[in-house]
Design an enzyme around this catalytic site. Structure first.
Site, PDB file in Angstrom:
ATOM      1  N   PHE A   1      67.949 163.151  46.852  1.00  0.00           N
ATOM      2  CA  PHE A   1      67.426 163.199  48.891  1.00  0.00           C
ATOM      3  C   PHE A   1      67.198 164.573  49.510  1.00  0.00           C
ATOM      4  CE2 PHE A   1      71.671 160.680  46.239  1.00  0.00           C
ATOM      5  CZ  PHE A   1      71.201 159.605  47.298  1.00  0.00           C
TER       6      PHE A   1
ATOM      7  N   TYR B   1      56.226 164.604  57.923  1.00  0.00           N
ATOM      8  CA  TYR B   1      57.071 164.637  57.333  1.00  0.00           C
ATOM      9  C   TYR B   1      56.735 162.883  56.510  1.00  0.00           C
ATOM     10  CZ  TYR B   1      61.270 162.077  56.484  1.00  0.00           C
ATOM     11  OH  TYR B   1      62.622 161.164  56.156  1.00  0.00           O
TER      12      TYR B   1
ATOM     13  N   ALA C   1      65.740 167.591  50.761  1.00  0.00           N
ATOM     14  CA  ALA C   1      64.197 167.364  51.698  1.00  0.00           C
ATOM     15  C   ALA C   1      64.151 168.055  52.787  1.00  0.00           C
ATOM     16  CB  ALA C   1      63.740 165.580  51.543  1.00  0.00           C
TER      17      ALA C   1
ATOM     18  N   ASN D   1      70.492 173.401  47.731  1.00  0.00           N
ATOM     19  CA  ASN D   1      70.993 174.796  48.155  1.00  0.00           C
ATOM     20  C   ASN D   1      70.942 175.306  50.065  1.00  0.00           C
ATOM     21  OD1 ASN D   1      68.939 173.893  50.635  1.00  0.00           O
ATOM     22  ND2 ASN D   1      67.074 175.164  49.615  1.00  0.00           N
TER      23      ASN D   1
ATOM     24  N   ARG E   1      64.884 150.034  66.855  1.00  0.00           N
ATOM     25  CA  ARG E   1      64.906 150.534  65.575  1.00  0.00           C
ATOM     26  C   ARG E   1      65.984 149.691  64.942  1.00  0.00           C
ATOM     27  NH1 ARG E   1      61.134 151.946  67.076  1.00  0.00           N
ATOM     28  NH2 ARG E   1      60.058 154.163  67.696  1.00  0.00           N
TER      29      ARG E   1
HETATM   30  N1  LIG Z   1      68.881 160.585  58.051  1.00  0.00           N
HETATM   31  C1  LIG Z   1      68.274 159.274  57.943  1.00  0.00           C
HETATM   32  O1  LIG Z   1      67.583 157.956  58.830  1.00  0.00           O
HETATM   33  C2  LIG Z   1      66.571 159.269  56.728  1.00  0.00           C
HETATM   34  C3  LIG Z   1      66.174 158.578  57.278  1.00  0.00           C
HETATM   35  C4  LIG Z   1      64.735 158.191  55.839  1.00  0.00           C
HETATM   36  C5  LIG Z   1      64.930 159.184  54.823  1.00  0.00           C
HETATM   37  N2  LIG Z   1      65.685 160.011  54.703  1.00  0.00           N
HETATM   38  C6  LIG Z   1      65.588 160.505  54.175  1.00  0.00           C
HETATM   39  O2  LIG Z   1      67.111 160.943  53.036  1.00  0.00           O
HETATM   40  C7  LIG Z   1      67.563 161.859  52.254  1.00  0.00           C
HETATM   41  C8  LIG Z   1      68.775 162.472  52.762  1.00  0.00           C
HETATM   42  O3  LIG Z   1      68.772 162.797  54.600  1.00  0.00           O
HETATM   43  P1  LIG Z   1      69.570 163.567  55.372  1.00  0.00           P
HETATM   44  O4  LIG Z   1      70.055 163.386  56.573  1.00  0.00           O
HETATM   45  O5  LIG Z   1      71.192 163.105  54.238  1.00  0.00           O
HETATM   46  O6  LIG Z   1      69.623 164.717  55.027  1.00  0.00           O
HETATM   47  P2  LIG Z   1      69.984 165.989  55.102  1.00  0.00           P
HETATM   48  O7  LIG Z   1      68.993 166.871  55.860  1.00  0.00           O
HETATM   49  O8  LIG Z   1      71.175 166.145  55.952  1.00  0.00           O
HETATM   50  O9  LIG Z   1      70.193 166.268  53.063  1.00  0.00           O
HETATM   51  C9  LIG Z   1      69.306 167.045  52.619  1.00  0.00           C
HETATM   52  C10 LIG Z   1      70.177 168.013  51.779  1.00  0.00           C
HETATM   53  O10 LIG Z   1      68.829 168.486  50.902  1.00  0.00           O
HETATM   54  C11 LIG Z   1      69.420 169.976  50.773  1.00  0.00           C
HETATM   55  N3  LIG Z   1      68.037 170.178  50.456  1.00  0.00           N
HETATM   56  C12 LIG Z   1      66.761 170.290  50.911  1.00  0.00           C
HETATM   57  N4  LIG Z   1      66.297 170.751  50.766  1.00  0.00           N
HETATM   58  C13 LIG Z   1      66.568 171.747  48.786  1.00  0.00           C
HETATM   59  C14 LIG Z   1      66.077 172.476  47.978  1.00  0.00           C
HETATM   60  N5  LIG Z   1      64.976 172.622  47.785  1.00  0.00           N
HETATM   61  N6  LIG Z   1      66.645 171.890  46.987  1.00  0.00           N
HETATM   62  C15 LIG Z   1      68.185 172.169  47.619  1.00  0.00           C
HETATM   63  N7  LIG Z   1      68.661 171.187  48.327  1.00  0.00           N
HETATM   64  C16 LIG Z   1      67.586 170.963  49.215  1.00  0.00           C
HETATM   65  C17 LIG Z   1      70.027 169.839  51.838  1.00  0.00           C
HETATM   66  O11 LIG Z   1      70.700 171.319  51.955  1.00  0.00           O
HETATM   67  C18 LIG Z   1      71.096 169.538  52.982  1.00  0.00           C
HETATM   68  O12 LIG Z   1      72.254 169.213  52.197  1.00  0.00           O
HETATM   69  C19 LIG Z   1      65.974 163.102  53.175  1.00  0.00           C
HETATM   70  O13 LIG Z   1      65.138 162.738  51.766  1.00  0.00           O
HETATM   71  C20 LIG Z   1      65.223 162.190  53.866  1.00  0.00           C
HETATM   72  O14 LIG Z   1      64.191 162.435  54.206  1.00  0.00           O
HETATM   73  C21 LIG Z   1      66.802 160.140  56.506  1.00  0.00           C
END
Ligand SMILES: NC(=O)c1ccc[n+]([C@@H]2O[C@H](COP(=O)([O-])OP(=O)(O)OC[C@H]3O[C@@H](n4cnc5c(N)ncnc54)[C@H](O)[C@@H]3O)[C@@H](O)[C@H]2O)c1
Length: 320
Positions: free
Chosen positions: A71, A139, A73, A34, A217
């Site tokens: 992914f 979270y 969230a 989205n 970390r």
């Molecule tokens: N970056 C990290 O170090 C890390 C660590 C642990 C877990 N995570 C998990 O990995 C996943 C990806 O993280 P990231 O760093 O790429 O984050 P990000 O914010 O770059 O990517 C998340 C994507 O999800 C989309 N999104 C959010 N809610 C939505 C919905 N309701 N419908 C459709 N799209 C939606 C956003 O627009 C975004 O493009 C997440 O679930 C996050 O919790 C990330």
């Protein structure tokens, strides 16, 4: 064998890298995002893009899909403390809808982005998957709730699922890299200082029980992480929910990261000492033994300088 996969959140940092890896492996990919924190231009060429919400996944999901990589969230720890409802609605509510759509369409494979934040303050490091889960913020709690939902879905409805609990994801894969706004992750923040986009990096506490007093970390390269997702798709078995930590098993301190950025970029990085932040554990390091044994996963980009160099290249490209 090639398959057809839905990647939710594939316009974000990690989702875009995994979508690109799936395409390179010969799979068909649809990205559902989205664009709340993602970017249209981050969706790899070759993927079909649907601008939409996971809560409406039933509109697009059908039995032609072999699986979903989830992914999408909300993932800002600080924001989750002040707006917990957003985390329950998007992460738990969104995943409830997605699981329902998968059940309806008989899509039987799921790989879910879980997190080290499900554990909270660890009693022992390296952290194993059987460690107590006691998240210290909404979270982490919302991600743990989703893990529980998935366990039930596998047991009751035959879903084959893998939750991957990422530690600190870093680095970039060509044009796909970290673009969070506001940025809260250490490596991109330090790189912003090296680029002159930020005056100094704050070091939150240097009196922790670690070798140099700053927090330690576990940094994992996003391309290694992506490879684990492809292996997880192969490992998923109907009716089973596997949970795997993804980390290098090696910790680096905040000061080591800053020093590495200075070395890799050749730029000065001023730092300021700030008080400790509440809820920051001294050391968070994963045991990656389960991922090694059950997925056959071995990270190959474990050198911090290599991780920083890839993130720097991405930051420079964007800066230009
Ligand atoms: N970056 C990290 O170090 C890390 C660590 C642990 C877990 N995570 C998990 O990995 C996943 C990806 O993280 P990231 O760093 O790429 O984050 P990000 O914010 O770059 O990517 C998340 C994507 O999800 C989309 N999104 C959010 N809610 C939505 C919905 N309701 N419908 C459709 N799209 C939606 C956003 O627009 C975004 O493009 C997440 O679930 C996050 O919790 C990330």
């Amino acid at each position: 064998m090639s398959g057809k996969y839905l990647v939710t959140g594939g316009a974000g940092y990690i989702g875009s890298v995994v979508a690109q890896h799936l395409l390179e492996a010969g799979h068909e990919v649809t990205v559902l995002d989205n664009l709340t924190t993602g970017f249209r231009e981050s969706v790899p060429a070759g993927a079909v893009f649907i601008e939409g919400d996971i809560r409406d996944a039933a509109k697009w999901l059908d039995s032609a899909y072999d699986g979903v990589l989830h992914f999408a969230a909300s993932s800002q720890v600080g924001e989750s403390v002040v707006k917990p409802e957003k985390y329950w609605e998007n992460n738990v509510g969104g995943t409830t809808a997605l699981l329902g759509a998968m059940r309806e369409a008989r899509v039987r494979k799921l790989v879910f982005s879980s997190t080290a934040a499900t554990y909270g303050e660890p009693k022992q490091v390296p952290i194993v998957e059987s460690a107590e889960t006691s998240p210290t913020n909404p979270y982490g709690a919302s991600k743990l709730a989703v893990d529980h939902m998935i366990t039930g879905e596998a047991a009751a409805h035959g879903l084959g699922a893998v939750s991957l609990r990422y530690f600190n994801v870093a680095g970039a894969y060509g044009p796909y890299g970290e673009r969070h706004d506001p940025e809260s992750h250490l490596i991109p923040l330090v790189l912003q200082v090296a680029q002159g986009r930020r005056d100094a990096i704050s070091v939150y506490g240097d009196d922790y029980p670690t070798p140099d007093g700053t927090c330690v970390r576990d940094y994992i390269h996003v391309a290694d992480l992506a490879e684990a997702h492809l292996l997880a798709l192969r490992a998923a078995r109907p009716g089973e929910h596997l949970i795997c930590n993804l980390g290098n098993g090696n910790g680096f301190s905040v000061r080591e990261v800053i020093e590495t950025v200075r070395r890799v970029t050749g730029h000065p990085v001023p730092e300021v000492l700030a008080p400790r932040r509440g809820g920051d554990p001294a050391t968070l390091v994963a045991s990656a033994a389960t991922a090694r044994e059950t997925l056959g996963w071995t990270p190959s980009r474990t050198d911090l300088a290599a991780i920083v160099a890839d993130a720097w290249e991405f930051a420079r490209q964007r800066g230009n």
